[in-house]
Design an enzyme around this catalytic site. Structure first.
Site, PDB file in Angstrom:
ATOM      1  N   LYS A 166      -5.842  -3.171  63.206  1.00 31.85           N
ATOM      2  CA  LYS A 166      -6.374  -4.510  62.953  1.00 31.85           C
ATOM      3  C   LYS A 166      -5.229  -5.470  62.625  1.00 31.85           C
ATOM      4  CE  LYS A 166      -9.541  -7.002  59.941  1.00 31.85           C
ATOM      5  NZ  LYS A 166     -10.615  -6.968  58.966  1.00 31.85           N
TER       6      LYS A 166
ATOM      7  N   GLU B 288       2.182   3.441  58.913  1.00 28.30           N
ATOM      8  CA  GLU B 288       2.016   4.718  59.621  1.00 28.30           C
ATOM      9  C   GLU B 288       1.794   4.487  61.115  1.00 28.30           C
ATOM     10  OE1 GLU B 288       0.404   3.692  56.924  1.00 28.30           O
ATOM     11  OE2 GLU B 288      -0.297   5.366  55.686  1.00 28.30           O
TER      12      GLU B 288
ATOM     13  N   GLY C  42     -12.112  -3.064  58.833  1.00 32.02           N
ATOM     14  CA  GLY C  42     -11.540  -1.892  59.506  1.00 32.02           C
ATOM     15  C   GLY C  42     -12.533  -0.746  59.611  1.00 32.02           C
ATOM     16  N   ARG C  43     -13.176  -0.401  58.511  1.00 28.59           N
ATOM     17  CA  ARG C  43     -14.080   0.761  58.508  1.00 28.59           C
ATOM     18  C   ARG C  43     -15.399   0.475  59.224  1.00 28.59           C
ATOM     19  NH1 ARG C  43     -12.863  -1.397  53.774  1.00 28.59           N
ATOM     20  NH2 ARG C  43     -14.446  -2.277  52.397  1.00 28.59           N
TER      21      ARG C  43
ATOM     22  N   GLU D 145     -14.473   3.542  50.497  1.00 32.39           N
ATOM     23  CA  GLU D 145     -13.607   2.354  50.509  1.00 32.39           C
ATOM     24  C   GLU D 145     -14.452   1.101  50.245  1.00 32.39           C
ATOM     25  OE1 GLU D 145      -9.701   2.119  52.921  1.00 32.39           O
ATOM     26  OE2 GLU D 145     -11.058   0.847  54.077  1.00 32.39           O
TER      27      GLU D 145
ATOM     28  N   HIS E 281     -21.749  28.787  53.825  1.00 32.28           N
ATOM     29  CA  HIS E 281     -20.884  29.925  53.500  1.00 32.28           C
ATOM     30  C   HIS E 281     -19.631  29.464  52.777  1.00 32.28           C
ATOM     31  CE1 HIS E 281     -23.363  32.679  55.857  1.00 32.28           C
ATOM     32  NE2 HIS E 281     -23.585  31.612  56.606  1.00 32.28           N
TER      33      HIS E 281
ATOM     34  N   LYS F 218       0.591   1.616  48.631  1.00 31.59           N
ATOM     35  CA  LYS F 218       1.397   1.166  49.769  1.00 31.59           C
ATOM     36  C   LYS F 218       2.684   0.515  49.274  1.00 31.59           C
ATOM     37  CE  LYS F 218      -2.308  -0.128  53.027  1.00 31.59           C
ATOM     38  NZ  LYS F 218      -2.941  -1.268  53.704  1.00 31.59           N
TER      39      LYS F 218
END
Ligand SMILES: O=P(O)(O)OC[C@H]1O[C@](O)(CO)[C@@H](O)[C@@H]1O
Length: 568
Positions: free
Chosen positions: A213, A219, A273-274, A360, A391, A516
């Site tokens: 975005k 990263e 973003g999400r 978030e 399990h 950050k």
């Protein structure tokens, strides 16, 4: 409610607090005997059946939750969202992911402008580009068809597309459309993720889609530069134009990076973003893999739930009901976590995606007006597909802590298997567990029942299940692109409802910033130490010791390296 007053000061909130005492006198074992109650706690929309009768709630609880929604002005907030008002007030932005999947003729305004034509302009561009790549009309620098795609992005620029891709991979129509193609995701800045992504790929037949975005995420940008190097070292720098495209709101930075602006796919600051999987963030990589028409079905499924969310009365409104029940579980019954348990391997990436959408969005400490909250918001989301989770962590859910569970089942398997002479087919075996687990949690098993089964006295307490553990069941008719869109929108809007009730801003994410900026300080230090041998300064004792140890133990790292890419 005045804007700076807290929702916890309202009569509705206090009423629900007092109501907890009544609910604590009930047990789901008894509540489940009331057929009228159970009947009223089922809701159906567009083929999806939701059963919330195993919530620790009565019809009275529901009415009280509706009063709370009224006190929090949830309806008004939903309308304000759809009207494009700047409900993300700390970033002064509209929240309009619903516009990303609106029909072509819809009108949805942000800042006085209908955004739907822009949305469709980009969708049409994606349709055209993905068809050219898929048909071989657009080829790589050496004339070969681009059959593999690496989508580089992180967080919201990764998790939603990964979820949808994983869910479509085994769907009959989608997998047919994807024949001979691969879609991979490079998210982590860990060089191992680069190695995994490029292993077995040929730069000549690979298209890299950089998804960010902001186009500043550290990263993603390092991974994008790494992939640019991978392409240009194999095919020459001029190949980048044919092998790299981008999705961003920051088209200026895309161009500066060296990607042709014609090959950039825009989205807008009113898409969080999400919440961006329905923008070019998801639509471009998914269309390259499956073709635009499959992805369009996904958008239609989400849009159907958007309309339902906007127009259905609260008693029948799935995201509203689920959101209110989550608030009930977190804020009143005091259950801090939620397990997302799809009984479909295709939904294995649902929980990781919803973790970001939910945590978030709603993991906040102050109200939308900046007032510190005297109550907790958000929940700790985790999950795994059933039966794998059974399990693993279900022991804790059955006899340890109380964790409200979302059980998600699918009527028709994407990949049915029938074996001659088996008691049930494979999907029925899976679904036997889907139907059994919610009752096991709700009813439990009493010492009296165990004694009747002649269980040795010293084992009775170990084998007792207290029950009274809430869950809800979501039954989807099938798992195609349309249903996946529906499921996504249900969760997105449910999270918004929770935030609306808690009176927080579910659409900002200031909490990710501090880490950050501290990483920036460490990055500078690592650079100075490696290049100029500077000692580690400006950190506390602990961090200084750890960084110093790291640098000393990796002193063989070259201070002025030539390019090295993974070679496995
Ligand atoms: O798409 P971008 O700008 O690279 O951001 C990636 C992600 O980083 C965050 O800002 C914080 O982790 C997320 O909200 C976002 O989805």
């Amino acid at each position: 409610m005045a804007s700076s007053a807290l929702i916890s000061d309202t009569e509705s909130w206090k009423d629900l607090r007092a109501h907890v005492e009544e609910i604590n006198k009930t047990h789901l074992r008894d509540l489940m005997n009331n057929t009228n109650r159970c009947q009223s706690m089922m809701v159906e929309f567009d083929g999806i059946l939701i059963d919330y009768s195993r919530q620790r709630a009565t019809l009275d609880t529901l009415n009280k939750l509706f009063s709370l929604a009224e006190a929090a002005r949830v309806k008004e907030k939903i309308i304000r969202m759809f009207n494009g008002e700047h409900i993300n007030s700390t970033e002064n932005r509209s929240v309009l992911h619903v516009a990303l999947r609106a029909p072509r003729d819809a009108v949805i305004n942000s800042d006085g402008k209908n955004v739907v034509p822009e949305v469709w302009h980009v969708l049409d561009k994606i349709r055209d580009f993905s068809e050219r790549v898929r048909s071989g009309a657009w080829v790589g620098a050496t004339g070969k068809t681009l059959k593999d795609v690496v989508a580089v992005g992180i967080g919201g620029s990764f998790l939603g597309p990964l979820f949808v891709h994983t869910a479509l991979q085994t769907e009959a129509e989608a997998s047919e459309c994807a024949r001979g193609r691969q879609l991979r995701f490079l998210a982590n800045v860990d060089p191992i993720d680069v190695a995994r992504n490029i292993t077995g790929l040929n730069p000549e037949t690979t298209l890299v889609v950089v998804v960010s975005k902001t186009f500043t995420t550290a990263e993603t940008m390092l991974n994008a530069r790494t992939m640019r190097e991978w392409i240009s070292s194999a095919l020459g720098p001029q190949a980048v134009a044919k092998h790299m495209v981008a999705v961003s709101t920051n088209l200026k930075l895309v161009e500066q990076f060296g990607i042709d602006p014609n090959n950039a796919f825009a989205f807008w600051d009113w898409v969080g973003g999400r919440y961006s999987v329905c923008s070019a963030v998801g639509v471009l990589p998914l269309s390259l893999q499956y073709g635009f028409s499959i992805v369009e079905k996904f958008l239609k499924g989400a849009s159907s739930v958007d309309q339902h969310f906007l127009s259905a009365p609260f008693e029948k409104n799935i995201p509203v009901l689920l959101g209110l029940l989550s608030v009930w579980n977190v804020s009143f019954l005091g259950y801090p976590a939620r397990a997302i348990l799809p009984y479909s391997q295709a939904l294995e990436k649902l929980a990781p995606h919803i973790q970001q959408v939910s945590m978030e969005s709603n993991g906040k400490g102050v109200s939308i007006d900046g007032v510190p909250l005297p109550y907790q918001t958000g929940e700790i989301d985790f999950g795994e597909p059933g039966t794998n989770g059974q399990h693993s962590f279900y022991q804790l859910i059955h006899q340890g802590r109380v964790i409200p569970c979302d059980f998600i089942g699918v009527v028709k398997s994407q990949q049915p298997i029938y074996l001659k002479d088996e008691v049930v087919n494979n999907h029925d075996e899976l679904m036997s567990n889907f139907f059994a687990q919610p009752d096991a949690l709700a009813y439990g098993k009493t010492p009296e029942q165990l004694q009747k089964e002649n269980i040795p006295e010293d084992l009775v307490s170990h084998k007792t299940f207290s029950g009274n553990r809430p869950s809800l069941s979501i039954l989807l008719p099938s798992l195609n692109a349309y249903n996946i869109g529906q499921l996504l929108a249900i969760y997105e809007h449910r999270v918004a409802v929770q935030g609306f009730v808690w009176c927080i801003n579910s659409f900002d994410q200031w909490g990710v910033e501090l880490g950050k900026s501290l990483a920036t300080q460490v990055r500078k230090q690592l650079h100075a130490s490696r290049k100029k041998g500077e000692s580690v300064e400006g950190f506390n004792f602990s961090t200084k010791t750890l960084i110093t140890r790291y640098l000393e133990a990796s002193a063989d790292v070259p201070s002025d390296p030539s390019t090295l890419l993974p070679n496995i």
